[in-house]
Design a protein around this motif. Sequence first.
Motif, PDB file in Angstrom:
ATOM      1  N   ARG A 145       0.873  -1.188   0.000  1.00  0.00           N
ATOM      2  CA  ARG A 145       0.000   0.000   0.000  1.00  0.00           C
ATOM      3  C   ARG A 145       0.900   1.225   0.000  1.00  0.00           C
ATOM      4  O   ARG A 145       1.841   1.308   0.774  1.00  0.00           O
ATOM      5  CB  ARG A 145      -0.896  -0.017   1.230  1.00  0.00           C
ATOM      6  CG  ARG A 145      -1.693   1.204   1.502  1.00  0.00           C
ATOM      7  CD  ARG A 145      -2.987   1.283   0.802  1.00  0.00           C
ATOM      8  NE  ARG A 145      -3.862   0.148   1.076  1.00  0.00           N
ATOM      9  CZ  ARG A 145      -5.037   0.018   0.517  1.00  0.00           C
ATOM     10  NH1 ARG A 145      -5.473   0.926  -0.316  1.00  0.00           N
ATOM     11  NH2 ARG A 145      -5.780  -1.020   0.766  1.00  0.00           N
ATOM     12  N   HIS A 146       0.629   2.196  -0.886  1.00  0.00           N
ATOM     13  CA  HIS A 146       1.413   3.434  -0.926  1.00  0.00           C
ATOM     14  C   HIS A 146       0.777   4.459   0.019  1.00  0.00           C
ATOM     15  O   HIS A 146      -0.420   4.738  -0.071  1.00  0.00           O
ATOM     16  CB  HIS A 146       1.469   4.018  -2.337  1.00  0.00           C
ATOM     17  CG  HIS A 146       2.100   5.367  -2.369  1.00  0.00           C
ATOM     18  ND1 HIS A 146       3.457   5.556  -2.198  1.00  0.00           N
ATOM     19  CD2 HIS A 146       1.567   6.600  -2.520  1.00  0.00           C
ATOM     20  CE1 HIS A 146       3.725   6.843  -2.235  1.00  0.00           C
ATOM     21  NE2 HIS A 146       2.593   7.500  -2.439  1.00  0.00           N
ATOM     22  N   TYR A 147       1.586   4.999   0.913  1.00  0.00           N
ATOM     23  CA  TYR A 147       1.147   6.022   1.860  1.00  0.00           C
ATOM     24  C   TYR A 147       1.750   7.363   1.454  1.00  0.00           C
ATOM     25  O   TYR A 147       2.970   7.468   1.305  1.00  0.00           O
ATOM     26  CB  TYR A 147       1.595   5.668   3.281  1.00  0.00           C
ATOM     27  CG  TYR A 147       0.875   4.484   3.862  1.00  0.00           C
ATOM     28  CD1 TYR A 147      -0.165   4.659   4.764  1.00  0.00           C
ATOM     29  CD2 TYR A 147       1.221   3.192   3.497  1.00  0.00           C
ATOM     30  CE1 TYR A 147      -0.843   3.557   5.295  1.00  0.00           C
ATOM     31  CE2 TYR A 147       0.549   2.094   4.018  1.00  0.00           C
ATOM     32  CZ  TYR A 147      -0.483   2.289   4.913  1.00  0.00           C
ATOM     33  OH  TYR A 147      -1.152   1.214   5.426  1.00  0.00           O
ATOM     34  N   ARG A 148       0.904   8.351   1.277  1.00  0.00           N
ATOM     35  CA  ARG A 148       1.400   9.693   0.978  1.00  0.00           C
ATOM     36  C   ARG A 148       1.952  10.294   2.268  1.00  0.00           C
ATOM     37  O   ARG A 148       1.266  10.329   3.290  1.00  0.00           O
ATOM     38  CB  ARG A 148       0.286  10.576   0.411  1.00  0.00           C
ATOM     39  CG  ARG A 148       0.796  11.967  -0.015  1.00  0.00           C
ATOM     40  CD  ARG A 148      -0.249  12.744  -0.796  1.00  0.00           C
ATOM     41  NE  ARG A 148      -1.461  12.980  -0.048  1.00  0.00           N
ATOM     42  CZ  ARG A 148      -1.657  14.001   0.785  1.00  0.00           C
ATOM     43  NH1 ARG A 148      -0.719  14.893   1.005  1.00  0.00           N
ATOM     44  NH2 ARG A 148      -2.825  14.138   1.402  1.00  0.00           N
TER      45      ARG A 148
ATOM     46  N   LYS B 230       6.483   9.028  13.453  1.00  0.00           N
ATOM     47  CA  LYS B 230       5.596   8.909  12.299  1.00  0.00           C
ATOM     48  C   LYS B 230       4.400   8.044  12.664  1.00  0.00           C
ATOM     49  O   LYS B 230       4.498   7.181  13.524  1.00  0.00           O
ATOM     50  CB  LYS B 230       6.346   8.269  11.118  1.00  0.00           C
ATOM     51  CG  LYS B 230       7.505   9.090  10.606  1.00  0.00           C
ATOM     52  CD  LYS B 230       8.169   8.409   9.430  1.00  0.00           C
ATOM     53  CE  LYS B 230       9.315   9.235   8.872  1.00  0.00           C
ATOM     54  NZ  LYS B 230       9.853   8.637   7.629  1.00  0.00           N
ATOM     55  N   ARG B 231       3.298   8.277  11.945  1.00  0.00           N
ATOM     56  CA  ARG B 231       2.099   7.460  12.158  1.00  0.00           C
ATOM     57  C   ARG B 231       1.441   7.141  10.820  1.00  0.00           C
ATOM     58  O   ARG B 231       1.138   8.037  10.033  1.00  0.00           O
ATOM     59  CB  ARG B 231       1.088   8.180  13.033  1.00  0.00           C
ATOM     60  CG  ARG B 231      -0.174   7.336  13.202  1.00  0.00           C
ATOM     61  CD  ARG B 231      -1.220   7.993  14.053  1.00  0.00           C
ATOM     62  NE  ARG B 231      -2.371   7.111  14.158  1.00  0.00           N
ATOM     63  CZ  ARG B 231      -3.617   7.494  13.927  1.00  0.00           C
ATOM     64  NH1 ARG B 231      -3.898   8.732  13.616  1.00  0.00           N
ATOM     65  NH2 ARG B 231      -4.611   6.631  14.040  1.00  0.00           N
ATOM     66  N   TYR B 232       1.208   5.847  10.597  1.00  0.00           N
ATOM     67  CA  TYR B 232       0.419   5.395   9.458  1.00  0.00           C
ATOM     68  C   TYR B 232      -1.046   5.467   9.842  1.00  0.00           C
ATOM     69  O   TYR B 232      -1.446   5.020  10.919  1.00  0.00           O
ATOM     70  CB  TYR B 232       0.772   3.949   9.097  1.00  0.00           C
ATOM     71  CG  TYR B 232       2.165   3.784   8.554  1.00  0.00           C
ATOM     72  CD1 TYR B 232       2.449   4.084   7.219  1.00  0.00           C
ATOM     73  CD2 TYR B 232       3.202   3.339   9.366  1.00  0.00           C
ATOM     74  CE1 TYR B 232       3.735   3.941   6.713  1.00  0.00           C
ATOM     75  CE2 TYR B 232       4.487   3.190   8.864  1.00  0.00           C
ATOM     76  CZ  TYR B 232       4.749   3.493   7.543  1.00  0.00           C
ATOM     77  OH  TYR B 232       6.010   3.348   7.042  1.00  0.00           O
TER      78      TYR B 232
ATOM     79  N   GLY C 125     -10.430   8.055   3.365  1.00  0.00           N
ATOM     80  CA  GLY C 125      -9.892   6.732   3.076  1.00  0.00           C
ATOM     81  C   GLY C 125      -8.521   6.711   2.421  1.00  0.00           C
ATOM     82  O   GLY C 125      -8.057   5.666   1.985  1.00  0.00           O
ATOM     83  N   GLU C 126      -7.858   7.877   2.360  1.00  0.00           N
ATOM     84  CA  GLU C 126      -6.527   7.936   1.755  1.00  0.00           C
ATOM     85  C   GLU C 126      -5.471   7.467   2.752  1.00  0.00           C
ATOM     86  O   GLU C 126      -5.439   7.926   3.890  1.00  0.00           O
ATOM     87  CB  GLU C 126      -6.201   9.364   1.321  1.00  0.00           C
ATOM     88  CG  GLU C 126      -4.832   9.491   0.684  1.00  0.00           C
ATOM     89  CD  GLU C 126      -4.432  10.923   0.349  1.00  0.00           C
ATOM     90  OE1 GLU C 126      -3.379  11.078  -0.286  1.00  0.00           O
ATOM     91  OE2 GLU C 126      -5.149  11.865   0.721  1.00  0.00           O
TER      92      GLU C 126
END
Length: 141
Positions: free
Chosen positions: A12-15, A79-81, A87-88
């Motif tokens: 999954r790509h996280y911006r 940092k936090r995912y 939903g992004e």
Amino acid sequence: MTLLFGFKEKDRHYRERKGVYGVIVNKEKKVLTVKHSGLYFLPGGGVEGGETNEQCLQREMLEEIGCEVISRTYIGHAKRYFYSRKGEPLLSDGYFYKTWISERVQEPLEDDHEICWLNVEEAKQLLFHDHHFWAVKHVLN
């Protein structure tokens, strides 16, 4: 060392969004927070253009609470995912400072932000980001 909060889903790509935040505690050990769209955050926000962390912190304090940064002490980087309300997948890349502020020098520019002082238990329950509460605990210990 950077602390990580949340869970990163594989493939999954996280911006990523870099932000700078101030932890401000008063004499009663209450933490200054900003309520926006029903969610609570530490004052601060995203770095713009070529800003340094210090410039970002100064700008965000003026915009959100109408105060200038008098001095600051670096707390750490975490940092936090998480997923936005839309939903992004996002990665909040936070730099945290224990911050001392002036008396109000102007009205806050962001009139959709409400300034709220929370005790530690309220902050633990209400702050949207886990790494924001980590910074609060670090300052209060």
